[in-house]
Design an enzyme around this catalytic site. Structure first.
Site, PDB file in Angstrom:
ATOM      1  N   TYR A 163       0.860  -1.182   0.000  1.00  0.00           N
ATOM      2  CA  TYR A 163       0.000   0.000   0.000  1.00  0.00           C
ATOM      3  C   TYR A 163       0.900   1.237   0.000  1.00  0.00           C
ATOM      4  O   TYR A 163       1.328   1.723   1.056  1.00  0.00           O
ATOM      5  CB  TYR A 163      -0.880   0.036   1.248  1.00  0.00           C
ATOM      6  CG  TYR A 163      -1.981  -0.992   1.328  1.00  0.00           C
ATOM      7  CD1 TYR A 163      -2.298  -1.811   0.244  1.00  0.00           C
ATOM      8  CD2 TYR A 163      -2.728  -1.140   2.489  1.00  0.00           C
ATOM      9  CE1 TYR A 163      -3.310  -2.747   0.333  1.00  0.00           C
ATOM     10  CE2 TYR A 163      -3.752  -2.066   2.582  1.00  0.00           C
ATOM     11  CZ  TYR A 163      -4.032  -2.875   1.497  1.00  0.00           C
ATOM     12  OH  TYR A 163      -5.050  -3.795   1.593  1.00  0.00           O
ATOM     13  N   PRO A 168     -19.107   9.598  -4.867  1.00  0.00           N
ATOM     14  CA  PRO A 168     -19.946  10.368  -3.947  1.00  0.00           C
ATOM     15  C   PRO A 168     -20.910   9.448  -3.219  1.00  0.00           C
ATOM     16  O   PRO A 168     -21.476   8.537  -3.816  1.00  0.00           O
ATOM     17  CB  PRO A 168     -20.679  11.337  -4.880  1.00  0.00           C
ATOM     18  CG  PRO A 168     -19.812  11.432  -6.094  1.00  0.00           C
ATOM     19  CD  PRO A 168     -19.178  10.076  -6.251  1.00  0.00           C
ATOM     20  N   GLY A 193     -11.343   1.865  -7.156  1.00  0.00           N
ATOM     21  CA  GLY A 193     -10.316   2.761  -7.660  1.00  0.00           C
ATOM     22  C   GLY A 193     -10.370   4.142  -7.049  1.00  0.00           C
ATOM     23  O   GLY A 193      -9.401   4.872  -7.092  1.00  0.00           O
TER      24      GLY A 193
END
Length: 303
Positions: free
Chosen positions: A72, A233, A229
């Site tokens: 990450y 909203p 990805g």
């Protein structure tokens, strides 16, 4: 609209489960989005100090289970090193879970799945980045079908050596769980599973884990299929059932999805990730949201 108790709800409201000898609140935190606004995007890096504040605030809100990985990272940020900077020296009650198997080079490109002999190097890299002498839980993440005995056996040896306390699995099928358990105890399974994404094998594993007292830890429980990805909203793509339940509780659709996830069983943990302090508080508050049986049925039928 968010829940009225967003700012005061503690992660303990979700209840607890055990990962081996570690008791954790069922509402945890996923570190993947700390490094950038989109998963594995080298060109997008979050503000470092904001990410540090989010981690510290998560612990203040009762989060004691953080999921991370050495792969990450963005061009300027590493999730493990952010965790180290924000939280070390670590509270005794904090459980950090990482994963090995996949890897990325400095350019961000994915490497071939690690060989059994390379797993020690991945474990040691997680130790270095996190600044620890052992890892609480290490998940072996599979990269496709096939046996895992050599890889899991290598991690079991590192567990015996004291570098790892507990072992888990990720991205697996039921046959992999049985194969691994013949080698060493498995404390958790981490698979894709959520209201908008319910693969058959993950559903089978959810049930099997419940029967065997193993934690089931879904990833992308909020995002759903195709949305990992980047954050859409809140409410975008949600069907009428999710929106109706959210309105009934004065909650966000994301909180409803988290509540549905936790409602799948007492052994189910949630690890929503965010780099936004407001979203963090909303995610933690979802641990106190209780859906009725009728609401769960309505959401189950929605797919």
């Amino acid at each position: 609209m968010t829940t009225k108790t967003t700012q005061t709800v503690d992660a303990a409201a979700a209840g607890t489960w055990t990962l081996g000898d570690r008791t954790v609140n069922r509402l945890g935190f996923g570190a993947m989005r700390l490094t950038g606004s989109a998963a594995f995007d080298l060109g997008s890096s979050r503000d470092r100090e904001q990410s540090i504040r989010v981690l510290r605030r998560a612990v203040e809100l009762g989060v004691d289970h953080i999921d991370t990985a050495a792969f990450y990272f963005s061009r300027l940020r590493s999730a493990n090193e952010l965790i180290n900077r924000a939280l070390a020296p670590y509270p005794d009650e904090l459980t950090i879970v990482t994963k090995v198997g996949p890897g990325r080079d400095a350019s961000g490109a994915w490497l071939s799945w690690a060989t059994p002999g390379q797993l020690r190097g991945q474990v040691e890299e997680n130790l270095r980045q996190l600044g620890r002498d052992h890892l609480d839980v290490v998940n072996l993440r599979l990269n496709g079908p096939g046996p895992l005995s050599d890889h899991f056996g290598a991690l079991a040896e590192l567990r015996e050596a004291g570098l790892i306390r507990h072992l888990g699995l990720s991205n697996i099928g039921p046959e992999h769980l049985a194969e691994a358990q013949a080698i060493a105890p498995v404390v958790c399974v981490q698979n894709r599973y959520g209201l908008a994404s319910r693969p058959d094998r993950s559903g089978d594993l959810l049930r099997i884990c419940g029967e065997q007292g193993i934690a089931f830890v879904p990833f992308f429980a909020i995002a759903g299929e195709g949305r990992e990805g980047g954050a859409a909203p809140d409410g975008a793509g949600d069907d009428d059932a999710v929106l109706a339940v959210a309105r009934a509780h004065g909650a966000t659709p994301a909180q409803v999805r988290l509540a549905w996830t936790l409602g799948q069983g007492g052994h189910v943990l949630a690890i929503p990730g965010t780099g936004n302090p407001d979203h963090l508080a909303e995610n933690v508050a979802a641990g106190a949201l209780r859906l009725t049986a009728d609401e769960m049925a309505l959401l189950d039928a929605a797919r």
